[in-house]
Motif scaffolding. Structure first.
Motif, PDB file in Angstrom:
ATOM      1  N   ARG A 182       0.959  -1.229   0.120  1.00 62.36           N
ATOM      2  CA  ARG A 182       0.017   0.031  -0.027  1.00 62.36           C
ATOM      3  C   ARG A 182       0.742   1.337   0.010  1.00 62.36           C
ATOM      4  O   ARG A 182       0.659   2.279   1.097  1.00 62.36           O
ATOM      5  N   ARG A 183       1.775   1.549  -1.074  1.00 60.95           N
ATOM      6  CA  ARG A 183       2.540   2.709  -1.137  1.00 60.95           C
ATOM      7  C   ARG A 183       3.086   2.766  -2.448  1.00 60.95           C
ATOM      8  O   ARG A 183       3.109   2.094  -3.350  1.00 60.95           O
ATOM      9  N   ILE A 184       3.282   4.191  -2.658  1.00 62.45           N
ATOM     10  CA  ILE A 184       3.875   4.438  -3.991  1.00 62.45           C
ATOM     11  C   ILE A 184       5.230   4.359  -3.880  1.00 62.45           C
ATOM     12  O   ILE A 184       5.834   5.046  -2.607  1.00 62.45           O
ATOM     13  N   GLU A 185       6.037   3.835  -4.474  1.00 60.88           N
ATOM     14  CA  GLU A 185       7.453   3.948  -4.388  1.00 60.88           C
ATOM     15  C   GLU A 185       8.169   4.725  -5.745  1.00 60.88           C
ATOM     16  O   GLU A 185       7.484   4.855  -6.859  1.00 60.88           O
ATOM     17  N   MET A 186       9.007   5.362  -5.126  1.00 63.60           N
ATOM     18  CA  MET A 186       9.732   6.452  -6.293  1.00 63.60           C
ATOM     19  C   MET A 186      11.057   5.927  -6.357  1.00 63.60           C
ATOM     20  O   MET A 186      11.543   5.596  -5.335  1.00 63.60           O
TER      21      MET A 186
END
Ligand code: AVJ
Length: 324
Positions: free
Chosen positions: A250-254
């Motif tokens: 449940r995370r956006i990764e950059m």
């Protein structure tokens, strides 16, 4: 040969002794490679982030502002007389002003921020606009223990942590931050916190892959900063911006992905990249109302109220320190 610490240190370049240098060297030596998102915000980085907040695809800032505009009156009812409002990582005071306008019970405002220039400038402007308010800026990294000003010792405390900055923390770090905040703010304190909600992956993806490429510039600017401040030789044309939603976590990764095999020098050291290898530069965790409640309850806080927007994109919650 025995050399004193002073003598030994004389041969270490100044830059290697800064926390930024140590973090970058450690991060680029780690597998997978990583850098902390707190270093995005040099002068240009802060400007680029402001630009991100105005992008059509980037919903969090304008959604949170709408929530604050609509519900500041209800939030104000939770503020005790003469309270001190303590804002973690304030940056701009735009959101705090919405609370200050609604809650006349706030007698002091304590913005806590790592970047002193913006902090002092914003604090001075706010003081001019609210002459009867006691404004006490604190220059500190709020992710580490810091001293609250003595001037607010006798005031009830209301913490304010908007912007979904908590999304940058791994869940165990978010819990640690909330526990420390409960301890520091003390019995009876309230915390008003904003966090981003789990939603349609397409909406999330677009918010971190904007058509104008501002988020890409924001991400790549970290390499420019390393080049300038740590004597690095990153070629920005050899890295590309990557952002995706990691559904399980449940995370956006950059990330910044190396376009080919290459070698980069930073602070007198060499780092090797494989083609396609990435530097993980940011996580932006998304919560469900339930998953956030669970972390808050496990960290010494009791949820008392929660507000969201009609789309259910973002949430602002009020918590009080759990009586022990
Ligand atoms: C400032 C951490 C809330 O996670 O959305 C925006 C930073 N990164 N676009 C976020 C960010 C890429 C932002 N926070």
């Amino acid at each position: 040969m025995v050399v004193s610490v002073q003598t030994a240190l004389r041969h270490v370049p100044e830059v290697v002794r800064s926390e930024f240098a140590r973090d970058v060297i450690a991060g680029l030596s780690a597998r997978p490679k990583q850098l902390s998102p707190k270093y995005f915000y040099d002068e240009l980085g802060a400007q680029l982030f402001e630009e991100i907040t105005r992008l059509p695809e980037y919903y969090p800032t304008r959604t949170e502002l709408t929530i604050l505009e609509h519900h500041a009156g209800e939030m104000a009812k939770l503020v005790p007389a003469d309270a001190a409002l303590i804002e973690f990582g304030s940056g701009s005071t735009r959101k705090a002003r919405l609370l200050l306008n609604a809650a006349s019970a706030i007698g002091a405002y304590v913005p806590v921020d790592i970047s002193s220039e913006m902090l002092l400038q914003e604090a001075a402007e706010l003081q001019r606009d609210y002459p009867r308010l006691t404004v006490l800026p604190v220059e500190a990294d709020f992710t580490k223990p810091f001293q609250l000003p003595r001037g607010i010792a006798s005031r009830p405390r209301v913490g304010f942590f908007p912007g979904s900055t908590i999304g940058n923390f791994e869940p165990h770090m978010a819990a640690a931050f909330l526990s420390h905040a409960a301890e520091r703010l003390g019995a009876g304190a309230t915390l008003i916190i904003g966090f981003d909600l789990v939603k349609d992956v397409k909406v999330l993806h677009a918010a971190y892959n904007d058509a104008a490429g501002v988020t890409a510039r924001f991400n790549l600017n970290l390499l420019t900063r390393i080049n300038r401040e740590l004597g690095g030789n990153f070629n920005l044309d050899m890295f590309c911006h990557q952002a995706f939603y990691n559904t399980e976590r449940r995370r956006i990764e950059m990330h910044l992905a190396s376009r080919d095999r290459q070698r980069v020098r930073v602070a007198g050291r060499t780092f090797e990249f494989r083609g396609g290898e990435t530097i993980h530069t940011e996580n932006s965790y998304k919560y469900t109302p339930e998953s956030f409640d669970a972390i808050a309850r496990g960290s010494g806080w009791t949820p008392v109220a929660s507000w969201t927007d009609p789309n259910g994109y973002f949430a602002v919650q009020a918590l009080t320190v759990t009586a022990s």
